[in-house]
Design a protein around this motif. Structure first.
Motif, short mmCIF file in Angstrom:
data_model
loop_
_atom_site.label_atom_id
_atom_site.label_comp_id
_atom_site.label_asym_id
_atom_site.label_seq_id
_atom_site.Cartn_x
_atom_site.Cartn_y
_atom_site.Cartn_z
N VAL A 5 15.97 8.48 -12.63
CA VAL A 5 15.50 7.17 -12.21
C VAL A 5 14.11 6.97 -12.81
O VAL A 5 13.20 7.76 -12.55
CB VAL A 5 15.43 7.04 -10.67
CG1 VAL A 5 14.86 5.68 -10.28
CG2 VAL A 5 16.82 7.25 -10.06
N ALA A 6 13.97 5.93 -13.62
CA ALA A 6 12.68 5.59 -14.22
C ALA A 6 11.94 4.66 -13.28
O ALA A 6 12.34 3.51 -13.10
CB ALA A 6 12.88 4.92 -15.57
N GLY A 7 10.87 5.18 -12.65
CA GLY A 7 10.09 4.37 -11.72
C GLY A 7 10.30 4.80 -10.28
O GLY A 7 11.45 4.93 -9.83
N GLY A 8 9.19 5.03 -9.57
CA GLY A 8 9.28 5.49 -8.19
C GLY A 8 8.69 4.52 -7.20
O GLY A 8 8.21 4.92 -6.14
N HIS A 29 11.17 9.74 -12.03
CA HIS A 29 9.98 9.91 -12.85
C HIS A 29 9.10 8.68 -12.68
O HIS A 29 9.51 7.55 -12.97
CB HIS A 29 10.36 10.09 -14.33
CG HIS A 29 11.02 11.40 -14.60
ND1 HIS A 29 10.32 12.53 -14.96
CD2 HIS A 29 12.32 11.78 -14.53
CE1 HIS A 29 11.15 13.55 -15.11
NE2 HIS A 29 12.38 13.11 -14.85
N GLU A 30 7.89 8.89 -12.18
CA GLU A 30 6.98 7.81 -11.80
C GLU A 30 5.60 8.06 -12.41
O GLU A 30 5.08 9.18 -12.36
CB GLU A 30 6.88 7.71 -10.27
CG GLU A 30 5.71 6.92 -9.73
CD GLU A 30 5.68 5.48 -10.22
OE1 GLU A 30 4.58 5.00 -10.53
OE2 GLU A 30 6.76 4.85 -10.28
N ALA A 31 5.03 7.01 -12.99
CA ALA A 31 3.74 7.16 -13.67
C ALA A 31 2.59 7.41 -12.69
O ALA A 31 1.63 8.11 -13.01
CB ALA A 31 3.45 5.91 -14.50
N TYR A 32 2.66 6.83 -11.47
CA TYR A 32 1.54 6.88 -10.55
C TYR A 32 1.82 7.83 -9.38
O TYR A 32 2.87 7.75 -8.74
CB TYR A 32 1.23 5.48 -10.00
CG TYR A 32 0.87 4.50 -11.07
CD1 TYR A 32 -0.41 4.47 -11.63
CD2 TYR A 32 1.82 3.59 -11.56
CE1 TYR A 32 -0.74 3.57 -12.62
CE2 TYR A 32 1.50 2.68 -12.55
CZ TYR A 32 0.22 2.68 -13.08
OH TYR A 32 -0.11 1.79 -14.07
N GLU A 33 0.86 8.69 -9.09
CA GLU A 33 1.01 9.57 -7.93
C GLU A 33 0.78 8.80 -6.63
O GLU A 33 1.46 9.02 -5.63
CB GLU A 33 0.00 10.72 -8.03
CG GLU A 33 0.12 11.72 -6.89
CD GLU A 33 -0.79 12.91 -7.07
OE1 GLU A 33 -0.84 13.75 -6.14
OE2 GLU A 33 -1.45 13.01 -8.12
N ASP A 34 -0.20 7.89 -6.64
CA ASP A 34 -0.50 7.08 -5.47
C ASP A 34 0.65 6.10 -5.23
O ASP A 34 1.02 5.34 -6.13
CB ASP A 34 -1.80 6.31 -5.72
CG ASP A 34 -2.23 5.45 -4.54
OD1 ASP A 34 -1.49 5.39 -3.54
OD2 ASP A 34 -3.31 4.83 -4.63
#
Length: 385
Positions: A5-8, A29-34
Protein backbone atom coordinates in the motif's frame (compact mmCIF):
# COMPACT_ATOMS: atom_id res chain seq x y z
CA UNK A 1 -1.67 -12.52 -1.31
CA UNK A 2 1.12 -9.98 -0.77
CA UNK A 3 0.00 -6.35 -0.97
CA UNK A 4 1.99 -3.10 -0.97
CA UNK A 5 0.00 0.00 0.00
CA UNK A 6 1.53 3.30 -1.12
CA UNK A 7 0.58 5.90 1.48
CA UNK A 8 -0.33 5.58 5.14
CA UNK A 9 -2.92 8.31 5.53
CA UNK A 10 -6.66 7.73 5.91
CA UNK A 11 -7.07 5.75 2.68
CA UNK A 12 -3.88 3.71 3.05
CA UNK A 13 -4.27 2.76 6.71
CA UNK A 14 -7.95 1.86 6.23
CA UNK A 15 -7.10 -0.25 3.19
CA UNK A 16 -4.43 -2.07 5.18
CA UNK A 17 -6.96 -3.01 7.86
CA UNK A 18 -9.56 -4.10 5.31
CA UNK A 19 -7.12 -6.27 3.37
CA UNK A 20 -5.86 -7.92 6.54
CA UNK A 21 -9.51 -8.82 7.19
CA UNK A 22 -9.48 -10.91 4.01
CA UNK A 23 -6.18 -12.55 4.87
CA UNK A 24 -3.72 -10.55 2.76
CA UNK A 25 -0.13 -9.90 3.83
CA UNK A 26 0.04 -6.09 3.85
CA UNK A 27 2.91 -3.61 4.06
CA UNK A 28 2.18 0.13 4.08
CA UNK A 29 4.88 2.52 2.87
CA UNK A 30 4.40 6.08 4.10
CA UNK A 31 6.65 9.10 3.65
CA UNK A 32 5.76 10.76 6.99
CA UNK A 33 6.26 9.28 10.43
CA UNK A 34 3.97 11.86 12.04
CA UNK A 35 0.32 10.83 11.47
CA UNK A 36 -0.49 14.47 10.71
CA UNK A 37 2.05 14.57 7.89
CA UNK A 38 2.37 18.17 6.70
CA UNK A 39 -1.30 18.92 7.45
CA UNK A 40 -2.55 19.54 10.98
CA UNK A 41 -6.16 20.61 10.65
CA UNK A 42 -9.49 18.90 11.35
CA UNK A 43 -11.90 16.91 9.23
CA UNK A 44 -15.31 15.29 9.52
CA UNK A 45 -16.39 11.70 8.97
CA UNK A 46 -20.02 11.50 7.85
CA UNK A 47 -22.21 8.53 8.77
CA UNK A 48 -21.46 6.71 5.51
CA UNK A 49 -17.78 6.84 6.44
CA UNK A 50 -18.51 5.83 10.03
CA UNK A 51 -20.39 2.77 8.79
CA UNK A 52 -17.33 1.82 6.75
CA UNK A 53 -15.32 1.92 9.97
CA UNK A 54 -17.52 -0.67 11.64
CA UNK A 55 -16.29 -3.77 9.76
CA UNK A 56 -12.75 -2.42 10.22
CA UNK A 57 -13.18 -2.50 14.00
CA UNK A 58 -12.50 1.22 14.35
CA UNK A 59 -15.88 2.87 14.77
CA UNK A 60 -15.88 3.37 18.53
CA UNK A 61 -12.19 4.34 18.60
CA UNK A 62 -12.79 7.07 16.03
CA UNK A 63 -15.87 8.31 17.87
CA UNK A 64 -13.85 8.60 21.08
CA UNK A 65 -11.03 10.43 19.27
CA UNK A 66 -13.38 13.18 18.13
CA UNK A 67 -16.80 14.56 18.98
CA UNK A 68 -20.27 14.20 17.52
CA UNK A 69 -21.75 17.09 15.55
CA UNK A 70 -25.52 16.59 15.12
CA UNK A 71 -26.40 19.70 13.08
CA UNK A 72 -25.09 21.85 10.25
CA UNK A 73 -26.10 25.47 9.84
CA UNK A 74 -25.50 27.68 6.82
CA UNK A 75 -25.42 31.45 7.22
CA UNK A 76 -25.30 34.37 4.82
CA UNK A 77 -22.59 36.94 5.33
CA UNK A 78 -25.15 39.27 6.90
CA UNK A 79 -25.98 36.68 9.58
CA UNK A 80 -29.20 35.34 8.07
CA UNK A 81 -29.80 31.62 8.66
CA UNK A 82 -30.02 29.88 5.27
CA UNK A 83 -30.43 26.31 6.48
CA UNK A 84 -30.32 24.06 9.55
CA UNK A 85 -29.99 20.38 8.64
CA UNK A 86 -28.58 17.13 10.07
CA UNK A 87 -24.79 17.12 9.72
CA UNK A 88 -23.46 14.33 7.53
CA UNK A 89 -26.51 12.09 8.01
CA UNK A 90 -30.17 11.67 7.17
CA UNK A 91 -32.85 13.02 9.47
CA UNK A 92 -33.65 10.48 12.15
CA UNK A 93 -30.31 8.68 11.91
CA UNK A 94 -29.06 8.09 15.47
CA UNK A 95 -25.43 7.88 14.32
CA UNK A 96 -23.91 11.38 14.23
CA UNK A 97 -21.12 12.75 12.09
CA UNK A 98 -17.80 12.97 13.94
CA UNK A 99 -15.27 15.80 13.71
CA UNK A 100 -11.67 15.21 14.79
CA UNK A 101 -8.14 16.19 14.00
CA UNK A 102 -6.85 14.48 10.88
CA UNK A 103 -3.82 13.28 12.83
CA UNK A 104 -6.07 11.54 15.36
CA UNK A 105 -7.99 9.72 12.64
CA UNK A 106 -4.78 8.55 10.98
CA UNK A 107 -3.34 7.52 14.36
CA UNK A 108 -6.39 5.37 15.18
CA UNK A 109 -6.31 3.72 11.76
CA UNK A 110 -2.56 3.07 11.81
CA UNK A 111 -2.75 1.56 15.29
CA UNK A 112 -5.57 -0.71 14.15
CA UNK A 113 -3.58 -1.66 11.03
CA UNK A 114 -0.64 -2.69 13.22
CA UNK A 115 -2.91 -4.64 15.59
CA UNK A 116 -4.39 -6.44 12.59
CA UNK A 117 -0.93 -7.63 11.52
CA UNK A 118 -0.05 -5.13 8.80
CA UNK A 119 3.44 -3.62 8.64
CA UNK A 120 3.71 0.18 8.49
CA UNK A 121 7.05 1.46 7.21
CA UNK A 122 7.55 5.21 7.47
CA UNK A 123 10.15 7.33 5.72
CA UNK A 124 9.62 5.53 2.41
CA UNK A 125 7.85 6.73 -0.69
CA UNK A 126 6.68 4.68 -3.68
CA UNK A 127 7.90 6.26 -6.91
CA UNK A 128 7.05 3.72 -9.59
CA UNK A 129 6.05 0.19 -10.52
CA UNK A 130 6.30 -2.23 -13.43
CA UNK A 131 4.66 -5.59 -14.14
CA UNK A 132 6.55 -8.58 -12.78
CA UNK A 133 6.01 -10.89 -15.71
CA UNK A 134 7.71 -13.85 -14.11
CA UNK A 135 5.55 -13.98 -10.99
CA UNK A 136 2.44 -12.38 -12.49
CA UNK A 137 2.56 -9.56 -9.95
CA UNK A 138 4.01 -6.05 -9.75
CA UNK A 139 7.48 -4.79 -8.93
CA UNK A 140 7.28 -1.65 -6.78
CA UNK A 141 10.12 0.90 -6.67
CA UNK A 142 10.93 3.32 -3.85
CA UNK A 143 12.55 6.73 -3.61
CA UNK A 144 15.67 5.28 -1.97
CA UNK A 145 16.29 2.98 -4.94
CA UNK A 146 14.91 -0.18 -3.36
CA UNK A 147 12.26 -2.42 -4.91
CA UNK A 148 9.95 -5.27 -3.87
CA UNK A 149 7.58 -7.60 -5.67
CA UNK A 150 3.93 -8.01 -4.65
CA UNK A 151 0.71 -9.47 -5.93
CA UNK A 152 -1.06 -6.11 -5.68
CA UNK A 153 -0.08 -2.44 -5.39
CA UNK A 154 -2.69 -0.13 -3.85
CA UNK A 155 -2.12 3.54 -4.63
CA UNK A 156 -3.35 5.42 -1.57
CA UNK A 157 -0.79 8.17 -2.11
CA UNK A 158 -3.15 11.09 -2.27
CA UNK A 159 -3.72 14.04 -4.55
CA UNK A 160 -0.19 14.03 -5.99
CA UNK A 161 -0.18 10.26 -6.48
CA UNK A 162 2.82 8.66 -8.14
CA UNK A 163 0.77 5.48 -8.55
CA UNK A 164 -1.75 7.34 -10.71
CA UNK A 165 1.06 8.21 -13.14
CA UNK A 166 2.20 4.58 -13.14
CA UNK A 167 -1.23 3.54 -14.39
CA UNK A 168 -1.50 6.37 -16.91
CA UNK A 169 1.43 8.68 -17.76
CA UNK A 170 -1.15 11.07 -19.25
CA UNK A 171 -3.26 11.13 -16.07
CA UNK A 172 -4.58 14.55 -15.06
CA UNK A 173 -2.58 16.64 -12.63
CA UNK A 174 -4.09 18.72 -9.81
CA UNK A 175 -4.73 22.38 -10.47
CA UNK A 176 -5.51 25.26 -8.15
CA UNK A 177 -9.23 25.46 -7.35
CA UNK A 178 -9.49 29.20 -6.62
CA UNK A 179 -9.58 28.65 -2.85
CA UNK A 180 -6.94 28.44 -0.17
CA UNK A 181 -7.51 27.21 3.38
CA UNK A 182 -6.38 28.51 6.75
CA UNK A 183 -7.51 26.83 9.97
CA UNK A 184 -7.09 27.65 13.61
CA UNK A 185 -8.41 27.45 17.16
CA UNK A 186 -10.06 30.26 19.12
CA UNK A 187 -10.62 30.49 22.88
CA UNK A 188 -12.89 32.42 25.21
CA UNK A 189 -16.00 32.57 23.02
CA UNK A 190 -19.48 31.59 24.17
CA UNK A 191 -20.96 29.84 21.13
CA UNK A 192 -23.67 27.19 20.99
CA UNK A 193 -22.17 23.67 20.73
CA UNK A 194 -23.46 20.80 18.61
CA UNK A 195 -23.44 22.46 15.20
CA UNK A 196 -21.04 22.78 12.29
CA UNK A 197 -21.50 26.33 10.97
CA UNK A 198 -20.68 27.62 7.49
CA UNK A 199 -20.77 31.34 6.74
CA UNK A 200 -20.96 32.24 3.05
CA UNK A 201 -18.91 35.43 3.20
CA UNK A 202 -17.96 37.81 0.44
CA UNK A 203 -14.38 36.57 0.40
CA UNK A 204 -15.14 32.87 0.62
CA UNK A 205 -16.60 30.46 3.15
CA UNK A 206 -15.84 30.50 6.88
CA UNK A 207 -16.42 27.32 8.91
CA UNK A 208 -16.54 27.09 12.67
CA UNK A 209 -17.68 24.62 15.31
CA UNK A 210 -17.48 24.79 19.09
CA UNK A 211 -15.61 21.80 20.56
CA UNK A 212 -16.65 20.14 23.85
CA UNK A 213 -13.75 21.78 25.75
CA UNK A 214 -15.02 25.27 24.88
CA UNK A 215 -12.51 25.97 22.10
CA UNK A 216 -13.78 26.93 18.66
CA UNK A 217 -12.29 25.13 15.66
CA UNK A 218 -12.44 27.24 12.51
CA UNK A 219 -11.36 27.20 8.89
CA UNK A 220 -11.30 30.06 6.38
CA UNK A 221 -11.74 28.97 2.77
CA UNK A 222 -10.63 32.09 0.97
CA UNK A 223 -11.61 32.72 -2.65
CA UNK A 224 -8.65 33.99 -4.66
CA UNK A 225 -8.27 33.53 -8.42
CA UNK A 226 -4.46 33.35 -8.10
CA UNK A 227 -2.74 31.05 -5.58
CA UNK A 228 -1.10 33.14 -2.87
CA UNK A 229 2.32 32.61 -1.35
CA UNK A 230 1.25 30.62 1.71
CA UNK A 231 4.31 31.82 3.63
CA UNK A 232 2.81 35.32 3.50
CA UNK A 233 -0.66 34.35 4.82
CA UNK A 234 -1.28 36.10 8.14
CA UNK A 235 -4.21 36.39 10.50
CA UNK A 236 -4.31 40.13 9.92
CA UNK A 237 -4.81 39.60 6.20
CA UNK A 238 -7.60 37.10 6.82
CA UNK A 239 -9.34 39.61 9.08
CA UNK A 240 -9.33 42.03 6.16
CA UNK A 241 -10.85 39.40 3.83
CA UNK A 242 -13.71 38.86 6.32
CA UNK A 243 -14.08 42.49 7.38
CA UNK A 244 -17.78 42.50 6.37
CA UNK A 245 -18.75 39.47 8.53
CA UNK A 246 -18.96 40.05 12.28
CA UNK A 247 -18.68 36.54 13.71
CA UNK A 248 -15.73 35.38 11.56
CA UNK A 249 -13.89 38.54 12.60
CA UNK A 250 -14.60 37.87 16.29
CA UNK A 251 -13.50 34.24 16.04
CA UNK A 252 -10.24 35.11 14.33
CA UNK A 253 -9.59 37.88 16.86
CA UNK A 254 -9.85 35.27 19.64
CA UNK A 255 -7.54 32.80 17.90
CA UNK A 256 -4.66 31.28 19.83
CA UNK A 257 -3.01 29.43 16.96
CA UNK A 258 -3.05 28.69 13.24
CA UNK A 259 -2.51 25.45 11.36
CA UNK A 260 -0.42 25.37 8.22
CA UNK A 261 -2.28 27.05 5.30
CA UNK A 262 -2.97 24.90 2.23
CA UNK A 263 -4.04 25.47 -1.36
CA UNK A 264 -7.27 23.90 -2.58
CA UNK A 265 -6.94 21.79 -5.72
CA UNK A 266 -9.22 20.03 -8.16
CA UNK A 267 -8.46 17.06 -10.35
CA UNK A 268 -10.15 16.19 -13.62
CA UNK A 269 -11.73 12.74 -13.78
CA UNK A 270 -9.12 10.00 -13.58
CA UNK A 271 -9.75 7.67 -16.50
CA UNK A 272 -7.61 4.72 -15.35
CA UNK A 273 -8.21 3.46 -11.82
CA UNK A 274 -6.52 0.08 -12.17
CA UNK A 275 -4.78 -2.47 -14.30
CA UNK A 276 -4.46 -6.16 -13.45
CA UNK A 277 -2.19 -5.62 -10.40
CA UNK A 278 -2.41 -1.93 -9.40
CA UNK A 279 -5.40 0.04 -8.14
CA UNK A 280 -6.13 3.53 -6.81
CA UNK A 281 -8.11 4.43 -3.68
CA UNK A 282 -9.06 7.70 -2.00
CA UNK A 283 -7.73 11.02 -3.29
CA UNK A 284 -5.37 9.26 -5.69
CA UNK A 285 -8.45 8.23 -7.68
CA UNK A 286 -10.99 10.91 -6.81
CA UNK A 287 -10.46 13.91 -4.50
CA UNK A 288 -14.06 14.86 -3.71
CA UNK A 289 -14.06 17.48 -0.94
CA UNK A 290 -17.38 18.75 0.45
CA UNK A 291 -16.69 17.05 3.78
CA UNK A 292 -16.62 13.58 2.15
CA UNK A 293 -12.93 13.03 1.39
CA UNK A 294 -12.25 10.79 4.39
CA UNK A 295 -15.61 9.03 4.16
CA UNK A 296 -15.19 8.15 0.48
CA UNK A 297 -11.68 6.85 1.15
CA UNK A 298 -13.03 4.62 3.93
CA UNK A 299 -15.73 3.31 1.62
CA UNK A 300 -13.09 2.55 -1.03
CA UNK A 301 -11.10 0.46 1.46
CA UNK A 302 -14.10 -1.66 2.39
CA UNK A 303 -15.30 -2.18 -1.18
CA UNK A 304 -11.83 -3.15 -2.39
CA UNK A 305 -11.54 -5.79 0.34
CA UNK A 306 -15.08 -6.99 -0.37
CA UNK A 307 -14.37 -7.54 -4.05
CA UNK A 308 -11.00 -9.22 -3.41
CA UNK A 309 -12.75 -11.61 -1.03
CA UNK A 310 -15.50 -12.45 -3.53
CA UNK A 311 -13.74 -12.51 -6.90
CA UNK A 312 -11.97 -15.46 -8.48
CA UNK A 313 -8.86 -13.39 -9.35
CA UNK A 314 -7.17 -10.09 -8.54
CA UNK A 315 -7.89 -8.57 -11.99
CA UNK A 316 -11.59 -9.50 -11.68
CA UNK A 317 -11.73 -7.99 -8.21
CA UNK A 318 -10.20 -4.69 -9.34
CA UNK A 319 -12.66 -4.42 -12.22
CA UNK A 320 -15.56 -5.11 -9.83
CA UNK A 321 -14.22 -2.49 -7.40
CA UNK A 322 -14.23 0.17 -10.11
CA UNK A 323 -17.75 -0.76 -11.22
CA UNK A 324 -18.97 -0.49 -7.64
CA UNK A 325 -17.32 2.88 -6.97
CA UNK A 326 -17.16 4.87 -10.21
CA UNK A 327 -20.74 6.18 -10.46
CA UNK A 328 -21.09 6.90 -6.73
CA UNK A 329 -17.87 8.87 -6.67
CA UNK A 330 -18.81 10.79 -9.84
CA UNK A 331 -22.07 11.83 -8.21
CA UNK A 332 -20.17 13.03 -5.15
CA UNK A 333 -17.68 14.98 -7.26
CA UNK A 334 -20.58 16.77 -8.98
CA UNK A 335 -22.02 17.74 -5.59
CA UNK A 336 -18.61 18.95 -4.45
CA UNK A 337 -18.26 21.21 -7.51
CA UNK A 338 -21.59 22.86 -6.68
CA UNK A 339 -20.41 23.27 -3.09
CA UNK A 340 -17.20 25.00 -4.22
CA UNK A 341 -19.05 27.26 -6.66
CA UNK A 342 -21.25 28.48 -3.79
CA UNK A 343 -18.12 29.53 -1.90
CA UNK A 344 -16.61 31.51 -4.77
CA UNK A 345 -19.77 33.21 -6.07
CA UNK A 346 -19.76 36.84 -7.15
CA UNK A 347 -22.33 39.43 -6.09
CA UNK A 348 -25.14 38.10 -8.32
CA UNK A 349 -24.30 34.52 -7.42
CA UNK A 350 -24.41 35.35 -3.71
CA UNK A 351 -27.80 37.00 -4.08
CA UNK A 352 -29.18 33.97 -5.95
CA UNK A 353 -27.62 31.54 -3.47
CA UNK A 354 -29.11 33.32 -0.47
CA UNK A 355 -32.52 33.26 -2.15
CA UNK A 356 -32.48 29.60 -3.22
CA UNK A 357 -30.72 27.88 -0.32
CA UNK A 358 -33.48 28.27 2.31
CA UNK A 359 -36.00 26.67 -0.06
CA UNK A 360 -33.65 23.81 -0.93
CA UNK A 361 -32.72 23.00 2.66
CA UNK A 362 -36.32 23.23 3.87
CA UNK A 363 -37.93 21.11 1.16
CA UNK A 364 -35.37 19.04 -0.77
CA UNK A 365 -32.24 18.39 1.29
CA UNK A 366 -33.33 15.05 2.76
CA UNK A 367 -34.31 13.51 -0.55
CA UNK A 368 -31.28 14.97 -2.32
CA UNK A 369 -28.79 13.39 0.11
CA UNK A 370 -30.43 10.05 0.97
CA UNK A 371 -28.33 8.26 -1.69
CA UNK A 372 -25.18 9.41 0.11
CA UNK A 373 -25.96 8.72 3.75
CA UNK A 374 -27.99 5.50 3.52
CA UNK A 375 -25.58 3.58 1.30
CA UNK A 376 -25.07 -0.08 2.26
CA UNK A 377 -21.53 -1.38 1.74
CA UNK A 378 -22.81 -4.97 2.03
CA UNK A 379 -19.74 -6.48 3.68
CA UNK A 380 -18.88 -8.27 6.87
CA UNK A 381 -15.44 -9.89 6.67
CA UNK A 382 -15.27 -13.65 7.14
CA UNK A 383 -11.66 -13.55 8.36
CA UNK A 384 -10.92 -11.81 11.65
CA UNK A 385 -7.79 -9.73 12.16
Amino acid sequence: MKVIVAGGGVAGAATAIALRRVGAEVTVHEAYEDPAGPVGSFLSVAVNGLRALEPLGCLEKVRRAGFAVPRQRMWSGSGRLLGDVPRGRSSGDTLYSVTLMRADLVRVLREQALRSGARVVTGTRVTGATPDTGAGGVRVRFEDGGAVTADLLVGADGLWSATRRVLDPAAPVPRYAGLYHVSGVAEGLDLEPGAFNMVFARGGAFLYLPAPDGAVWWSAQVADPAPPDLADVRLEGLAEVYRHERLPREIMAASTGLHRPTLGHVLDAVRVWHDDRTVLVGDAAHPVGAGQGASMALEDAVVLARELERAASVPAALAAYERARRLRVARMVKAALANRDAKTAGALGRWTRDLVMPVFFRHFFGRATAWLYTHDLDWRPRVGA
